[in-house]
Design an enzyme around this catalytic site. Structure first.
Site, mmCIF file in Angstrom:
data_model
loop_
_atom_site.group_PDB
_atom_site.id
_atom_site.type_symbol
_atom_site.label_atom_id
_atom_site.label_comp_id
_atom_site.label_asym_id
_atom_site.label_seq_id
_atom_site.Cartn_x
_atom_site.Cartn_y
_atom_site.Cartn_z
ATOM 1 C CG PHE A 149 -0.198 0.447 2.622
ATOM 2 C CD1 PHE A 149 -0.194 1.910 2.917
ATOM 3 C CD2 PHE A 149 0.345 -0.476 3.296
ATOM 4 C CE1 PHE A 149 0.195 2.029 3.865
ATOM 5 C CE2 PHE A 149 1.030 -0.106 4.524
ATOM 6 C CZ PHE A 149 0.985 1.216 4.849
ATOM 7 C CE LYS A 173 -3.053 -8.460 -4.438
ATOM 8 N NZ LYS A 173 -3.213 -7.446 -3.548
ATOM 9 C CD GLU A 176 -5.679 -6.312 0.297
ATOM 10 O OE1 GLU A 176 -4.533 -5.916 -0.631
ATOM 11 O OE2 GLU A 176 -5.591 -7.294 0.733
ATOM 12 N NE ARG A 177 -3.297 -2.778 3.770
ATOM 13 C CZ ARG A 177 -2.367 -2.804 4.527
ATOM 14 N NH1 ARG A 177 -2.239 -1.935 5.506
ATOM 15 N NH2 ARG A 177 -1.487 -3.886 4.563
ATOM 16 C CB CYS A 281 10.435 -0.420 2.599
ATOM 17 S SG CYS A 281 11.052 0.285 0.943
ATOM 18 C CD GLU A 383 8.380 -2.823 8.275
ATOM 19 O OE1 GLU A 383 7.906 -3.697 7.971
ATOM 20 O OE2 GLU A 383 8.861 -2.186 7.269
#
Ligand code: NAD
Length: 499
Positions: A149, A173, A176-177, A281, A383
């Site tokens: 996301f 793909k 989905e957020r 990240c 994390e």
């Protein structure tokens, strides 16, 4: 309620799936749309479309493929504002940060514009008597990307920019957020001249991911997300005979030596730890001062800098950062802060329970600072992915270099110093994939390559740059000899050697 659906063969496609996921507005906390979650049969439709389109696209000469990329880059620039607002509305990052997300992806498209040059093979003349050897790079066919996301524009473009320029068809793909920007990117690729079916977007969750990993027509999978899922994707994809690169989570350290320019370092640290609410990240959530004097001086300067941070809605142009992506993620970050206190770290600035006036339902977390964080603490080892900065004090260079080297993650690291010799030694010895020397977020430029070490990346090849081209192509080497019309050349029953 608006439905966000798949994008197959150049148009929106309502799939067969009956499951939907909520897409939130993180600024208000309200559901703003639903995203359809694909079934294996929805993936099949995308595969069929890609299968029909890929051979023609691969046969299109590289210069023509590059022209689509040039036009796509122009369209990204022309639509930057609209894309950035759409991105912020689902992700929550501030508009300037969304523009950065799109810009870093755009730079990979610029790299992909050089594809005619990048795909040139190698040639050796006279490798033996009358023998020439050459190599060529061919696309793999249909390849797929599964994205997180936190960079819904940049990371899809890391992948499909290079894969498509190489002549592959690509199935994306997205998370989905925040699924809308990836669809807009596919629409703009079509507008740029990409034939239908070369880029399809399949919305979904684990069910779609598993279908991708098991599908025999998909030759390679690129994944970016959290480490446990990256590891799962890597193992399942490889078991199905695919080429897989799977980038995972991170816990990046910023080492501060006593001779660092502290004002600059603090400005860098605050941006790198709290920017995008820490949901990067390549964020720097751990600062490692060497010596207590450095730690105290650093803390003294950090506190007012943190107090000056403005948390606001993503359209607030004065805000340094916005809300985090979901209520569940906000709860997870706050539970890590609870745990840090329990583990005995000193909580100096507490961002729990932060409420933005007028946006009380939004997923905001205030900036948080811990001191005296120790390597044995879970909050250090894992994390957090939120606006939480942890100070882990050390007493020597050796102790400082050991922290990122021994950590389970090895994505990025930075060192702040004026000492070139120490910086050079640090860069050579630290067990981390991307190193910054007085650069807090050392995301490599598009024509270099992005990838971490240890549990930050599974698989051999990195994202974008020449490694990206290698990932999305296979090499063929041809050894040729043409009849010269002279005496017959001796054929041998032993393996040929070059004398
Ligand atoms: P995530 O792992 O939850 O999701 C990533 C993708 O995996 C999504 O497309 C999601 O739909 C899919 N997925 C989720 N659960 C799955 C399951 N059980 N099985 C199969 N697929 C599944 O990650 P996220 O929260 O979207 O993104 C944040 C994470 O990504 C952080 O850990 C961050 O460090 C990492 N990240 C890494 C890099 C890098 O290059 N190393 C870059 C950006 C983000």
């Amino acid at each position: 309620m608006r439905d966000i659906v798949h994008y197959i063969s150049g148009k929106s496609v309502k799939g067969a799936g009956t499951r939907f996921g909520d897409v939130f507005d993180p600024n208000t906390g309200k559901v703003q749309a639903r995203v359809q979650l694909a079934t294996a049969s929805d993936l099949e439709a995308a595969i069929e479309s890609a299968k029909a389109a890929q051979p023609g696209w691969a046969a299109t000469n590289p210069q023509r493929r590059a022209r689509v990329m040039f036009e796509f880059k122009r369209l990204l620039e022309a639509n930057m504002d609209e894309l950035a607002h759409l991105l912020s509305s689902e992700h929550g990052k501030v508009i300037a940060d969304s523009k950065g997300d799109i810009q870093r992806g755009l730079e990979v498209i610029e790299f992909a514009c050089g594809i005619p040059h990048l795909l040139k093979g190698e040639y050796t003349t006279g490798a033996g008597p009358g023998i020439d050897v050459y190599s060529m790079r061919s696309p793999l066919g249909i390849v797929a990307g599964i994205t997180p996301f936190n960079f819904p524009a940049m990371i899809p473009m890391w992948m499909f920019g290079v894969a498509i320029a190489c002549g592959n068809a690509f199935i994306l793909k997205p998370s989905e957020r925040d699924p809308s920007v990836p669809v807009r990117l596919a629409e703009l690729m079509k507008e740029a001249g990409l034939p239908d079916g070369v880029l399809n977007v399949v919305q979904g969750d684990k069910e779609a991911v598993d279908a991708i990993l098991d599908h025999p027509d998909i030759k390679a999978v690129s994944f970016v997300g959290s480490s446990d899922i990256a590891h799962y994707v890597y193992q399942r994809g490889v078991a199905a005979g695919k080429r897989v690169q799977a980038m995972g989570g991170a816990k990046n350290h910023g080492i501060v030596l006593p001779d660092a320019d502290l004002d600059q370092t603090v400005a860098d640290l605050v941006g790198a730890a709290y920017g995008s609410a820490g949901e990067r990240c390549m964020a720097l959530p751990v600062v490692v001062p060497v010596g207590d004097k450095t730690a105290e001086a650093l803390k003294e300067k950090l506190l007012p800098a943190i107090a000056g941070l403005r948390v606001g809605v993503s359209t607030d142009t004065d805000a340094h950062y916005g809300p985090v992506v979901t209520a569940a993620h906000k709860a997870k970050i706050e539970s890590y802060i609870d745990l840090g206190v329990k583990e005995g770290a000193e909580l100096i600035v507490d961002g729990r329970g932060f409420k933005l006036q007028g946006h009380e339902g939004g997923f905001f977390v205030g900036p948080t600072l811990f001191d005296h964080v120790k390597p044995e603490m879970k909050t250090y080892q894992e994390e957090i992915f939120g606006p939480v900065l942890q100070i882990a004090r050390t007493q020597s260079f050796e102790e400082a270099i050991a922290l990122p080297t021994k950590h389970q993650y090895g994505n990025g690291v930075a060192i702040f110093t004026r000492n070139g010799e120490a910086a050079r030694e640090f860069a050579a010895r630290v067990e981390v994939g991307m190193v910054g020397i007085n650069v807090p977020i050392p995301v490599p430029v598009a024509y270099h390559t992005f990838g971490g070490w240890k549990r930050s990346a599974f698989g051999d090849m990195n994202q974008h740059g020449p490694e990206g081209v290698r990932f999305y192509t296979k090499v063929k080497t041809v050894t040729q000899r043409w009849p010269s019309g002279g005496a017959a050349v001796d054929s041998s029953f032993i393996i040929p050697t070059m004398k």
